[in-house]
Design an enzyme around this catalytic site. Structure first.
Site, PDB file in Angstrom:
ATOM      1  N   GLY A   1       0.834  -1.204   0.000  1.00  0.00           N
ATOM      2  CA  GLY A   1       0.000   0.000   0.000  1.00  0.00           C
ATOM      3  C   GLY A   1       0.859   1.239   0.000  1.00  0.00           C
ATOM      4  N   ALA A   2       1.938   1.178   0.788  1.00  0.00           N
ATOM      5  CA  ALA A   2       2.895   2.292   0.860  1.00  0.00           C
ATOM      6  C   ALA A   2       4.140   1.779   1.564  1.00  0.00           C
ATOM      7  CB  ALA A   2       2.294   3.475   1.617  1.00  0.00           C
ATOM      8  N   MET A   3       5.221   2.554   1.487  1.00  0.00           N
ATOM      9  CA  MET A   3       6.485   2.168   2.117  1.00  0.00           C
ATOM     10  C   MET A   3       7.161   3.398   2.686  1.00  0.00           C
ATOM     11  SD  MET A   3       8.643  -0.045   3.020  1.00  0.00           S
ATOM     12  CE  MET A   3      10.102   0.408   3.942  1.00  0.00           C
ATOM     13  N   GLU A   4       7.594   3.280   3.958  1.00  0.00           N
ATOM     14  CA  GLU A   4       8.015   4.429   4.760  1.00  0.00           C
ATOM     15  C   GLU A   4       9.459   4.857   4.557  1.00  0.00           C
ATOM     16  OE1 GLU A   4       8.483   0.683   7.462  1.00  0.00           O
ATOM     17  OE2 GLU A   4       7.047   1.433   6.003  1.00  0.00           O
TER      18      GLU A   4
ATOM     19  N   HIS B   1       0.083   6.812   8.808  1.00  0.00           N
ATOM     20  CA  HIS B   1       0.812   5.587   9.150  1.00  0.00           C
ATOM     21  C   HIS B   1       2.278   5.687   8.721  1.00  0.00           C
ATOM     22  CE1 HIS B   1       1.007   1.099   9.691  1.00  0.00           C
ATOM     23  NE2 HIS B   1       1.989   1.240   8.813  1.00  0.00           N
ATOM     24  N   GLU B   2       2.497   6.102   7.475  1.00  0.00           N
ATOM     25  CA  GLU B   2       3.868   6.148   6.962  1.00  0.00           C
ATOM     26  C   GLU B   2       4.681   7.246   7.637  1.00  0.00           C
ATOM     27  OE1 GLU B   2       4.701   3.639   5.246  1.00  0.00           O
ATOM     28  OE2 GLU B   2       2.617   2.994   5.048  1.00  0.00           O
TER      29      GLU B   2
ATOM     30  N   HIS C   1       5.963   6.104  10.934  1.00  0.00           N
ATOM     31  CA  HIS C   1       7.141   5.242  10.788  1.00  0.00           C
ATOM     32  C   HIS C   1       8.447   6.029  10.774  1.00  0.00           C
ATOM     33  CE1 HIS C   1       5.841   1.175  10.389  1.00  0.00           C
ATOM     34  NE2 HIS C   1       5.077   1.373   9.325  1.00  0.00           N
TER      35      HIS C   1
END
Length: 954
Positions: A334-337, A370-371, A374
């Site tokens: 979905g996404a990456m931090e 959320h990201e 992180h």
């Protein structure tokens, strides 16, 4: 050799040759026998030959040697984004410190070619160290330089390696993606990274473990018509490349110390929009395809504000000078931090007013929060190994709610926590095949497997519980101390427990006789969660509490116990006090407490469902709760109304509560206007829906549901209202979805009519021409396609291909699986695995899943998965989404025949499921529980439904 009819004839020449070969073979055999006899005259004992290892046996000792620590990488990469030459030319220098003697340098590499003769190792004096030999351990993905003598502790060495890697389209490592620029109608390529958890090694040789941190100095080569971005700001942009006049270098500032999986870079023709700089002076940019840059406004608005909120919440400044966020057309997660360069699916970052829905807006806010969380939990302080992945994901999954609540309070996200995190994951954690939050993992497949709802949802839920039993102030101070003391380093969960314990003792919120570790180890090191059963002594105003593990389908008695924070109140009481004064220790299977209300008043335990457990009561208390809900449900907090419905229906599912009591609690819903209790009720009833869908009882269930839904459907309607709040919009979506699927005529007619209007338009893709309420698109599209045929399907597919808005494309993609036409579903399944079909690789598993949720498509999807498993596994390599697909396919299996088919599938591919291994075990356990449910509850529920429908007007 010649053939005559059905016989073969040999020529004389061939016969002679065969005779000669026979003689030679005979002589050779005689010599072998003779010499074997000679050597056996002095026999030696030999071990029995070991069986060859199975091709599916995974190595588990995959950790790097510990004698070296990288201090800095100097990394040069040139991705050749050229058709028929998708490669990466790379060069890396790694400065390492030797901490203990060792005669090797071991690095991670995968999918790359290293010319051994180009590898150089130097000491601090720039003297070359002779490399004795090289070896490749492909199972562990190690490249090993061997030396004739030990490297010396305290000495620094430099490793220089030239290499060529592959720029593949498998959505991991440094990979390529392709999209069509709608302005030029040309295909454009982009090179982008996704390294978590173990794929940095596909881009450059490195120490690819989360606890091994280093600084990075990155240089990216690109063509002059492209741009690049990385974790840090550009130091020198567009420097001419000596080797190739068409290419230039972008040199980046040296990074802070970070883990290899957080390194990131993108080479593209994308454009960006910059946010207004806030008081923290962080440059904030949102990148996207140039023709979608207008959809970045929402993320551009909320991103900097959420970042600033977390700086204040954690009391730790964001350590980088800039934060980029980029929306990618192909992205497996979905996404990456990635620190300073967060990558997203387009659906998780881009919002088009009037096209994207309120649900899309909520998802974007949640994922962005959320990201950004992180950047502290995960990036600043990182788990020393993936065993404590939940420290990353659990914390981000909890505090994301706090970030959105602070910046977008109108979304009321905190209210939704219990239904979308806690109650959702309780259903998974009730399986024996669940796993502890903190779980030892070794092989990369095992690591990928724990990126699941337990690490995210359960992690978030127990952290929320800890926030409440410590108090939010103590919790926040403890987190700040933890992040400050351990910044730029790695940690374990015990480090966090120690900081929270110290703060709890200082503030007096945690008894000095207790530690956070003592409490939380029972929640992180054990599988599952407790059921707290309350048996009241009504005259004595007391109760007996007992705890046991809650299981969906237990195969044996469980011995686990927990430290449980106990809270309770009564209708009309103080539901805002979530701090517990009562603990049930893990050495207490039962406990007596006093202070309960009088016997004619119900008691409600687990105030606002802050504890990660279920609650059961004696029959009388359940009846008192049901009476209160009917008389004045608002006396019970909305979160506890949702808890009561969820607990009751789940308790009935496992045989801990009579269905007559559980279903009677739903009777008050004709008065319920709040979103959260409806989500809980419909979630619990969806299980009964799946169980009965192909049975004679389904007509009665539909009658019951229509009686339940009609009042709320009349109240919310099919059309939006000017005074709608965010949760009103979400409630309408939920109600309309169920009403249409249950066959409510007004709902189906509305959907059909509005979709028909759209189909009749001359320019259905024109701006603002879609007549369907933006917040009911998913429900309307699905209902129209379910009741339609090929024309409706083709029309929707054409709209999918024409749309430039990712959220709209995703909505249509799901709706296309609603058709009842078998041949269309089969065609759609094949498109999910076909490049160039229009279904992107990142969305293929979603297509299979949406067809699996269709009653008509369920067996088609299961057959498709079984027949094409090898292709699916390779095509979706590394995807977590395939795990959800397996669940979607199998969660409606209710017969022994279906269960045995599933077991046969597991047996046939044993050891070959990779990251889906646990998902298959959970699917089998869930199907077995369904079979048991049908045997025990089918007749009981059918009888209750018939009686209810007979006595209730519709």
């Amino acid at each position: 050799m010649e053939k005559y009819g059905n016989k073969f004839l040999l020529s004389k020449k061939i016969i002679c040759v065969l005779l000669v070969l026979f003689v030679v073979w005979s002589v050779a055999l005689s010599l072998v026998v003779y010499y074997a006899g000679v050597y056996q005259m002095d026999p030696e004992a030999e071990p029995e030959p070991e069986p060859e290892p199975s091709k599916n046996v995974k190595v588990t000792d995959v950790r790097l040697p510990r004698h070296l620590v990288p201090e800095k990488y100097k990394l040069e990469l040139v991705p050749f984004i050229i058709k028929d030459n998708f490669t990466i030319k790379g060069y890396v220098e790694i400065d390492v410190l030797c901490e203990s003697p060792g005669n090797n340098i071991t690095l991670h590499t995968a999918d790359m070619t290293i010319e051994n003769k180009t590898v150089v190792v130097e000491n601090d004096s720039k003297e070359r160290i002779n490399i004795d030999r090289y070896s490749y351990d492909t199972a562990r993905e190690f490249f090993i330089l061997h030396f004739a003598y030990d490297l010396q502790p305290g000495e620094r060495y430099k490793v220089k390696i030239s290499f060529t890697a592959l720029l593949q389209d498998n959505l991991k490592g440094f990979y390529r993606s392709v999209y069509t620029d709608l302005r030029t109608e040309k295909k454009e390529y982009i090179a982008v990274t996704q390294f978590q958890a173990t794929d940095a090694r596909r881009a450059f040789p490195c120490f690819d473990e989360p606890g091994i941190k280093s600084k990075y100095e990155v240089s990216l080569g690109r063509t002059r018509d492209m741009t690049s971005i990385s974790n840090m700001p550009i130091r020198i942009e567009g420097e001419d490349m000596e080797e190739d006049a068409d290419y230039v270098w972008d040199h980046y500032e040296e990074s802070v110390k970070m883990s290899s999986y957080l390194v990131a870079f993108v080479v593209s023709k994308f454009d960006y929009r910059q946010s207004e700089t806030l008081g923290n002076n962080v440059t904030f940019r949102i990148w996207s395809r140039a023709d979608a840059v207008g959809q970045t406004a929402y993320a551009r608005d909320i991103g900097p504000k959420i970042l600033e909120f977390f700086e204040n919440y954690f009391q730790v400044k964001f350590p980088l000078p800039k934060q980029d966020m980029i929306a990618l057309p192909d992205f497996g997660a979905g996404a990456m931090e990635n620190w300073g360069l967060i990558t997203y699916r387009e659906t998780a970052l881009l919002f088009e007013e009037g096209v994207s829905s309120a649900s899309n807006k909520q998802r974007i806010a949640t994922v962005v929060s959320h990201e950004l969380a992180h950047q502290w939990f995960g990036n600043l302080v990182t788990p020393s190994w993936w065993t404590d992945l939940w420290l990353n994901e659990g914390f981000a999954s909890y505090v994301e709610y706090l970030g959105v609540e602070a910046v977008q309070p109108q979304l009321k996200l905190l209210e939704q926590f219990i239904v979308y995190e806690l109650q959702d994951v309780l259903k998974i954690d009730a399986l024996e095949s669940s796993h502890p939050i903190s779980i030892p993992v070794k092989h990369p497949d095992e690591i990928s497997e724990i990126f699941d709802r337990i690490s995210y949802g359960k992690g978030a839920s127990i952290i929320r519980m800890m926030d409440k039993f410590l108090t939010s102030q103590t919790f926040q101070r403890g987190l700040s101390n933890y992040l400050t003391d351990l910044q730029f380093s790695a940690a374990t969960q015990d480090d966090l427990w120690e900081h929270l314990t110290q703060q709890g003792h200082r503030d007096g919120t945690l008894p000095t006789s207790m530690t956070v570790k003592e409490v939380m180890d029972t929640w992180t090191l054990q599988t599952g969660f407790p059921l707290l059963t309350i048996n009241r002594n009504y005259p004595g105003k007391s109760a007996s509490l007992s705890q046991e593990r809650f299981l969906l389908n237990p195969s044996q008695k469980s011995e686990e116990t927990w430290w449980i924070p106990v809270t309770f109140t009564s209708p009309g009481g103080n539901f805002n006090n979530t701090y517990n004064n009562i603990w049930m220790a893990n050495n207490e299977r039962s406990k007596n407490i006093g202070g309960l209300p009088s016997g004619d008043t119900p008691v409600i335990f687990n105030v606002q469902e802050t504890g990660y457990y279920r609650v059961n009561y004696d029959t009388e208390n359940w009846k008192l709760i049901a009476a209160t809900l009917q008389a004045d449900h608002r006396k019970i907090h909305v979160a506890n109304r949702a808890q009561i419905l969820d607990d009751a229906l789940e308790l009935a599912k496992v045989g801990k509560l009579d269905y007559e009591i559980a279903l009677s609690l739903t009777g008050y819903l004709d008065k319920e206007t709040e979103y959260i209790p409806w989500v809980s009720a419909l979630s619990g009833l969806s299980h009964i829906n799946r169980m009965l869908k192909r049975t004679s009882a389904y007509g009665e269930f539909k009658g019951y549901m229509l009686r339940l839904l009609s009042p709320i459907y009349q109240r919310v309607g099919f059309n939006p209202r000017s005074d709608d709040q965010h949760l009103d919009v979400l409630l309408r979506k939920k109600v309309v979805s169920w009403a249409c699927s249950m066959g409510l005529e007004d709902c189906k007619e509305n959907a059909k009519k509005k979709f028909g209007f759209w189909m009749d338009m001359v320019n259905p893709d024109g701006n603002g021409n879609n007549p369907i309420d933006v917040n009911l698109k998913s429900e309307t599209y699905c209902s129209a396609l379910r009741d339609g045929g090929e024309d409706e399907w083709n029309f929707a597919w054409n709209r999918y291909e024409a749309s430039n808005v990712a959220s709209e494309k995703a909505t249509i993609l799901s709706a296309l699986g609603c058709t009842q036409e078998v041949w269309l579903l089969n065609r759609y399944l094949n498109m999910s695995l076909t490049q160039g079909s229009g279904v992107r690789k990142q969305d293929g598993s979603k297509v299979i899943g949406t067809i699996a949720r269709n009653t008509v498509g369920r067996y088609l999807a299961f057959d498709f998965i079984r027949e094409r498993w090898a292709t699916i596994k390779e095509y979706f390599s590394g995807f977590s989404a395939i795990k959800r697909t397996i669940k979607s396919v199998t969660n409606s299996f209710t017969s022994d025949f279906e269960l045995n088919e599933l077991k046969e599938f597991e047996k046939k591919h044993s050891g070959d499921f990779g990251t889906s291994e646990r998902a298959v075990k959970q699917a089998i356990e869930g199907a077995a529980a369904n079979v048991k449910w049908m045997e025990k509850n089918y007749e009981v529920v059918w009888s209750w439904l018939k009686e209810y429908n007979k006595n209730t007007r519709y």
